[in-house]
Design an enzyme around this catalytic site. Structure first.
Site, PDB file in Angstrom:
ATOM      1  N   ASP A 252       4.192  -4.602   2.678  1.00 37.42           N
ATOM      2  CA  ASP A 252       4.388  -5.956   2.179  1.00 37.42           C
ATOM      3  C   ASP A 252       5.707  -6.434   2.778  1.00 37.42           C
ATOM      4  O   ASP A 252       6.477  -5.638   3.316  1.00 37.42           O
ATOM      5  CB  ASP A 252       4.450  -5.933   0.649  1.00 37.42           C
ATOM      6  CG  ASP A 252       4.686  -7.303   0.070  1.00 37.42           C
ATOM      7  OD1 ASP A 252       4.080  -8.265   0.556  1.00 37.42           O
ATOM      8  OD2 ASP A 252       5.503  -7.415  -0.862  1.00 37.42           O
TER       9      ASP A 252
ATOM     10  N   ASP B 226       5.858  -3.778  -3.611  1.00 38.54           N
ATOM     11  CA  ASP B 226       6.748  -3.826  -4.769  1.00 38.54           C
ATOM     12  C   ASP B 226       6.305  -4.768  -5.872  1.00 38.54           C
ATOM     13  O   ASP B 226       6.856  -4.727  -6.968  1.00 38.54           O
ATOM     14  CB  ASP B 226       8.161  -4.234  -4.317  1.00 38.54           C
ATOM     15  CG  ASP B 226       8.240  -5.706  -3.916  1.00 38.54           C
ATOM     16  OD1 ASP B 226       7.223  -6.237  -3.426  1.00 38.54           O
ATOM     17  OD2 ASP B 226       9.319  -6.306  -4.091  1.00 38.54           O
TER      18      ASP B 226
ATOM     19  N   ASP C 249       0.676  -6.488  -5.318  1.00 38.19           N
ATOM     20  CA  ASP C 249       0.442  -5.322  -4.458  1.00 38.19           C
ATOM     21  C   ASP C 249      -0.275  -4.193  -5.183  1.00 38.19           C
ATOM     22  O   ASP C 249      -0.695  -3.217  -4.555  1.00 38.19           O
ATOM     23  CB  ASP C 249       1.774  -4.777  -3.913  1.00 38.19           C
ATOM     24  CG  ASP C 249       2.469  -5.763  -2.995  1.00 38.19           C
ATOM     25  OD1 ASP C 249       1.757  -6.456  -2.239  1.00 38.19           O
ATOM     26  OD2 ASP C 249       3.708  -5.845  -3.034  1.00 38.19           O
TER      27      ASP C 249
END
Length: 386
Positions: free
Chosen positions: A93, A280, A284
């Site tokens: 990410d 995080d 996600d």
């Protein structure tokens, strides 16, 4: 771990075979030399005790887990180390992982009749319900309002009532959908968050972030270990392309929803790749759970931590390199331990069955074999994964 279950199955088959062989040895020596039959049979049983075989994996995993924790990586799943050692693709990410996640509100562009103070107050009331890094930045401005009937759409935004009116804050497509208007084109290199109601868009908040200092070295280190990096983000094309370009990541996807992130990872898995995911945020969580092995950043949300196989105890993304190296080293140690245990048992068994090993010698040999396995595994405590 799968390799531990495999070793346990081997140990089970081995014990069965040893018991049958010991019975045959006892019958043979009872006929040849009844006085020696008991001692020889006892030696066979003792010298072939599969302690070393059963210790080979758990003692190495335990030592590696302690070292990884000192390095800043907490192992939360039994398969994590074994799977990390096999990873061929790693998906990141963007916000809070490769970037610091210390976003700053750079600009507020008014698109309606409200003042800057009003739109910030409404936005802060809505974002106070979220743990996303973007939400935290806006929520820091504080609000005189309290939002109710709040609903979150991961990867899109938040909607709810503030002071009697219904608002949305999030991606331009998500916010524009409330009024039926067309979504504005996102042209800025910065992350953009829109606020709107049923009447249309009210404001655009531009937020900036910076790359982590060690992120380029991490990407280069992963490539040196034959692991290909990917970048998936819900942000707009330009900020995602800027980060991917700065890091030399060839495979990047912008505007990714939680579902599209998961679909991307599943596509890699269908090609036979072993995929690690680093993230995080709440959005996600599905892809962290769906990847082969996953890492949640220390500053991430509780849901991300609960979905991950590793949790970074800090936000030092460079710990990821040490984790991969340690995982690969651990698997080498485990294979060495299993090989030693099998070689020892295969060598000692015929000697004991032939009467060349006394029971006291068998006890020493069995203990020494277990100590060799433990000592080899303890080497993992004195390394940083290099």
């Amino acid at each position: 771990p799968a390799i531990a279950r495999y070793a346990d199955r081997i140990a089970g088959w081995f014990v069965t075979a040893v018991l049958l062989l010991a019975t045959a040895v006892a019958i043979y020596w009872w006929r040849q030399d009844p006085d020696a039959a008991f001692a020889i049979t006892l030696s066979v049983l003792v010298v072939t005790c599969p302690c070393a075989l059963s210790l080979a994996t758990p003692v190495a995993i335990t030592a590696a887990t302690g070292t990884l924790t000192r390095m800043g990586l907490l192992v939360t799943r039994g398969h994590a180390i074994e799977t990390m050692a096999k990873v061929t693709q790693i998906v990141f990410d963007k916000t809070g992982t490769l970037t610091r996640g210390r976003l700053q509100l750079l600009q507020t562009r008014l698109l309606g009749e409200m003042s800057e103070e009003e739109v910030l107050s409404i936005a802060a009331a809505l974002e106070a319900q979220s743990e996303h890094p973007v939400a935290r930045v806006i929520a820091r401005h504080g609000s005189e309002f309290v939002a109710d009937h709040v609903q979150s759409t991961p990867g899109q935004g938040i909607e709810g009532h503030v002071d009697g009116r219904y608002y949305r804050i999030g991606t331009p497509e998500y916010v524009a959908e409330l009024s039926g208007a067309s979504a504005p084109v996102r042209e800025s290199i910065n992350s953009q968050v829109y606020l709107g109601d049923a009447g249309g868009l009210l404001a655009c908040f531009e937020l900036g972030d910076e790359l982590r200092d060690n992120a380029p070295a991490v990407i280069d280190g992963l490539r040196a270990m034959a692991i290909e990096p990917h970048l998936l983000s819900g942000d707009a094309d330009r900020p995602v392309a800027a980060i991917a370009g700065a890091l030399g990541i060839d495979s990047s996807v912008a505007g990714a929803s939680p579902q599209s992130k998961l679909a991307y990872v599943r596509g890699l898995q269908e090609r036979g790749e072993i995929v690690a995911m680093v993230g995080d945020g709440v959005n996600d969580a599905p892809v962290l759970a769906g990847s082969d092995v996953s890492v949640a950043m220390g500053g991430g949300t509780e849901l991300a931590h609960a979905s991950a196989d590793f949790v970074m105890l800090s936000d030092r993304v460079e710990n990821l390199l040490g984790g991969v190296r340690m995982s690969r080293r651990t698997m080498r140690i485990i294979r060495q331990n299993l090989a030693w245990a099998l070689v020892y048992n295969m060598g000692a068994l015929p000697l004991a069955a032939a009467g060349f090993v006394a029971p006291w010698m068998a006890a020493l040999g069995m203990s020494a074999s277990s100590l060799v396995v433990v000592a080899n595994a303890l080497r993992l405590r004195n390394t940083t994964g290099n």
